[in-house]
Design an enzyme around this catalytic site. Structure first.
Site, PDB file in Angstrom:
ATOM      1  CB  SER A  66      -8.952  -0.146   2.707  1.00  0.00           C
ATOM      2  OG  SER A  66      -8.460   1.144   2.467  1.00  0.00           O
ATOM      3  CG  ASN A  67      -4.219   0.908   0.349  1.00  0.00           C
ATOM      4  OD1 ASN A  67      -3.801   1.920   0.894  1.00  0.00           O
ATOM      5  ND2 ASN A  67      -4.931   0.945  -0.783  1.00  0.00           N
ATOM      6  NE  ARG A  68      -0.055  -2.939   6.787  1.00  0.00           N
ATOM      7  CZ  ARG A  68      -0.575  -3.287   7.961  1.00  0.00           C
ATOM      8  NH1 ARG A  68      -1.044  -2.368   8.786  1.00  0.00           N
ATOM      9  NH2 ARG A  68      -0.633  -4.556   8.298  1.00  0.00           N
ATOM     10  CB  ALA A  97      -2.564   3.658  -1.923  1.00  0.00           C
TER      11      ALA A  97
END
Ligand code: CTP
Length: 210
Positions: free
Chosen positions: A21-23, A88
């Site tokens: 995943s991402n922030r 995102a």
């Protein structure tokens, strides 16, 4: 008008307990959803996993993977006037998802990744679309050039570009807006709430020209 908004990250499973995943916090997308509701619009919010309460008056669709987000967006895009793809979305996902937890071993391991489908581009390539298509571009360098390339390649009407280092996980942002006709507009650093109000006005005015 009806706004379709995507927000937050996606999670791409590796096995039942792990994911890529991402922030992304989802704050920008949720702020746009709130601002659109405040301005009297209908909102369909399609969100990846975030720590935010969904706006009360939005139609809320919770998703986890890029494939789930892709399907939810395609189900609702044609009945929307403005699609704002703020999420995102992970660019890659594991080639295989293990049905059982992968066990640790002493050797080095590598994970094979395959590209996810680009949701924004898939809408941009839709020839007879009636909705205004807005994408976001999170960059760390060459902001305007990279954003202009995304506008062209994903065939959208507007790209909202921001510096990923300022935007991710914070309450503030600074935006550069690129329009299809080559016009640009800068909005200086402000809270995501204020920026969202400005964006909703800009999107609504641009939709009336489509
Ligand atoms: N996007 C999407 N589907 C994907 C990847 C991105 O819809 N699989 C959308 C995002 O929601 C955003 C825009 O495309 O509106 C740009 O996302 P960004 O991550 O900045 O760009 P990428 O196309 O992923 O390119 P790169 O990571 O190389 O900058």
């Amino acid at each position: 008008m009806t706004f379709l908004i995507t927000a937050g990250p996606t999670q791409e499973p590796i096995d039942p307990v792990r994911y890529i995943s991402n922030r992304s916090s989802g704050k920008m997308g949720y702020a746009i959803a709130e601002a659109a509701l405040d301005a009297g619009h209908d909102v369909i919010l399609i969100s990846g996993p975030v720590n935010l309460a969904p706006p009360r008056d939005a139609k809320f669709i919770s998703v986890s993977t890029s494939d789930e987000m892709f399907d939810a967006v395609h189900q609702h895009a044609d009945s929307s006037d403005i699609c704002v793809l703020c999420a995102a979305v992970a660019d890659y996902k594991p080639a295989q998802v293990s049905p059982v937890k992968i066990k640790k071993c002493a050797a080095q391991v590598s994970l094979e990744l395959v590209p996810t489908r680009d949701i924004l581009q898939s809408l941009g390539l839709q020839e007879d679309r009636k909705f205004l298509l807005v994408g976001f571009a999170a960059e760390t360098d060459h902001l305007e050039a990279n954003a202009a390339k995304k506008l062209r390649e994903k065939n959208c009407d507007i790209i909202v570009a921001n510096d990923a280092r300022i935007a991710m996980e914070t309450d503030e942002n600074e935006l550069l807006i690129l329009f299809r006709d080559g016009e640009t507009k800068k909005i200086s650093r402000s809270s995501k709430k204020n920026l969202a109000r400005e964006l909703v006005k800009i999107f609504r005015n641009s939709q009336q020209k489509v």
